[in-house]
Design a protein around this motif. Sequence first.
Motif, PDB file in Angstrom:
ATOM      1  N   LEU A 191       0.825  -1.201   0.000  1.00 29.39           N
ATOM      2  CA  LEU A 191       0.000   0.000   0.000  1.00 29.39           C
ATOM      3  C   LEU A 191       0.861   1.254   0.000  1.00 29.39           C
ATOM      4  CD1 LEU A 191      -2.611  -0.931   2.781  1.00 29.39           C
ATOM      5  CD2 LEU A 191      -2.932  -1.047   0.308  1.00 29.39           C
ATOM      6  N   ARG A 207       0.966   5.347   1.388  1.00 29.85           N
ATOM      7  CA  ARG A 207       0.604   5.987   2.657  1.00 29.85           C
ATOM      8  C   ARG A 207      -0.846   6.423   2.695  1.00 29.85           C
ATOM      9  NH1 ARG A 207      -0.458  10.979   3.832  1.00 29.85           N
ATOM     10  NH2 ARG A 207       0.457  11.705   1.899  1.00 29.85           N
ATOM     11  N   TYR A 222      -3.241   3.470   2.963  1.00 27.20           N
ATOM     12  CA  TYR A 222      -3.120   2.869   4.290  1.00 27.20           C
ATOM     13  C   TYR A 222      -3.803   3.742   5.346  1.00 27.20           C
ATOM     14  CZ  TYR A 222      -1.400   1.598   8.815  1.00 27.20           C
ATOM     15  OH  TYR A 222      -1.348   1.275  10.149  1.00 27.20           O
ATOM     16  N   ALA A 275      -6.777   2.405   7.603  1.00 27.53           N
ATOM     17  CA  ALA A 275      -6.515   2.274   9.039  1.00 27.53           C
ATOM     18  C   ALA A 275      -7.364   3.248   9.847  1.00 27.53           C
ATOM     19  CB  ALA A 275      -5.031   2.492   9.331  1.00 27.53           C
ATOM     20  N   SER A 304      -6.406  -6.047   7.786  1.00 30.64           N
ATOM     21  CA  SER A 304      -5.555  -5.532   8.860  1.00 30.64           C
ATOM     22  C   SER A 304      -4.726  -6.635   9.513  1.00 30.64           C
ATOM     23  CB  SER A 304      -6.393  -4.796   9.911  1.00 30.64           C
ATOM     24  OG  SER A 304      -7.197  -5.706  10.642  1.00 30.64           O
ATOM     25  N   THR A 336       1.708  -6.578   5.643  1.00 27.21           N
ATOM     26  CA  THR A 336       1.528  -5.400   4.801  1.00 27.21           C
ATOM     27  C   THR A 336       2.809  -4.577   4.782  1.00 27.21           C
ATOM     28  OG1 THR A 336      -0.824  -5.332   5.364  1.00 27.21           O
ATOM     29  CG2 THR A 336       0.135  -3.305   4.482  1.00 27.21           C
ATOM     30  N   VAL A 347       3.863  -0.715   3.713  1.00 29.42           N
ATOM     31  CA  VAL A 347       3.367   0.608   3.352  1.00 29.42           C
ATOM     32  C   VAL A 347       4.549   1.433   2.888  1.00 29.42           C
ATOM     33  CG1 VAL A 347       2.197   2.684   4.157  1.00 29.42           C
ATOM     34  CG2 VAL A 347       1.521   0.451   5.072  1.00 29.42           C
ATOM     35  N   ALA A 398       2.905   2.547  12.079  1.00 30.74           N
ATOM     36  CA  ALA A 398       1.736   1.868  11.518  1.00 30.74           C
ATOM     37  C   ALA A 398       0.940   1.241  12.657  1.00 30.74           C
ATOM     38  CB  ALA A 398       2.182   0.802  10.523  1.00 30.74           C
ATOM     39  N   TRP A 407      -1.595  -0.999  12.302  1.00 28.15           N
ATOM     40  CA  TRP A 407      -1.947  -2.405  12.059  1.00 28.15           C
ATOM     41  C   TRP A 407      -0.802  -3.319  12.473  1.00 28.15           C
ATOM     42  CZ3 TRP A 407      -4.192  -2.481   6.411  1.00 28.15           C
ATOM     43  CH2 TRP A 407      -5.484  -1.944   6.425  1.00 28.15           C
ATOM     44  N   THR A 435       2.573  -4.942  10.001  1.00 26.18           N
ATOM     45  CA  THR A 435       2.748  -3.896   8.992  1.00 26.18           C
ATOM     46  C   THR A 435       4.089  -3.218   9.201  1.00 26.18           C
ATOM     47  OG1 THR A 435       0.374  -3.522   8.849  1.00 26.18           O
ATOM     48  CG2 THR A 435       1.790  -1.734   8.097  1.00 26.18           C
ATOM     49  N   THR A 438      -1.724  -5.270  -4.384  1.00 23.62           N
ATOM     50  CA  THR A 438      -2.025  -3.915  -3.940  1.00 23.62           C
ATOM     51  C   THR A 438      -3.431  -3.556  -4.385  1.00 23.62           C
ATOM     52  OG1 THR A 438      -1.251  -1.630  -3.844  1.00 23.62           O
ATOM     53  CG2 THR A 438      -1.011  -2.743  -5.947  1.00 23.62           C
ATOM     54  N   SER A 475      -4.043   2.807  -3.869  1.00 21.91           N
ATOM     55  CA  SER A 475      -2.641   3.245  -3.891  1.00 21.91           C
ATOM     56  C   SER A 475      -2.195   3.620  -5.301  1.00 21.91           C
ATOM     57  CB  SER A 475      -1.726   2.167  -3.300  1.00 21.91           C
ATOM     58  OG  SER A 475      -2.115   1.849  -1.991  1.00 21.91           O
TER      59      SER A 475
END
Length: 187
Positions: free
Chosen positions: A48, A50, A53, A57, A72, A76, A78, A86, A88, A91, A115, A118
């Motif tokens: 992902l 930013r 995400y 989130a 979640s 992941t 990011v 992050a 999550w 992540t 993905t 994004s």
Amino acid sequence: MQTLTVDVFISVDGWAGGETSPGYFGYFGPDLEKWITSESALPQLVVLGRRTYEALAGLPEEARDAGWRRMSELNTVVFSKTLGTAAWPNTRICRDDLVGEIRRLKGESDVPLRTMGSLSVVRQLLDAGLVDRLRLMTFPLLVGPSGREPFYADVLPADLELVEHRALDGRVLLVEYRPTGRDIPRA
């Protein structure tokens, strides 16, 4: 070598969202829910940017469905130069070169990469020739002047081969393409 699948939800006129559009452009239905659930259940490493995400989130509790909870829980990555932490689990934030890191992950990952959204990340990966599957979920509306995030803006030309297509809930079109790597004929 693992594959990278890109999922993009767009309106017919190519927008990834609209100023007043609800989630899924207001076209959430049982087939779409089943598709999201089955795709989320597959082993995968989620990639992902930013903004996507942070949007996911930051969803309020009442908007967090089973698909959100599953996402979640997945490993992941990011990509961000500015995100500090992050929320999550599983992540990590990557500040490295996107193209180089995705090449490395495709070679070293135990699971396929995927993905969704994004758009900046997707454009860079398409332009670098790293996308193995491009899946467009096209919703039956024209967003018009309220559109935000035009998916096709600044994408380099690419030849695509149709892999699969189907309608979900009798109105949403899922089309999957594979980049061929062939040059686009020029006039």
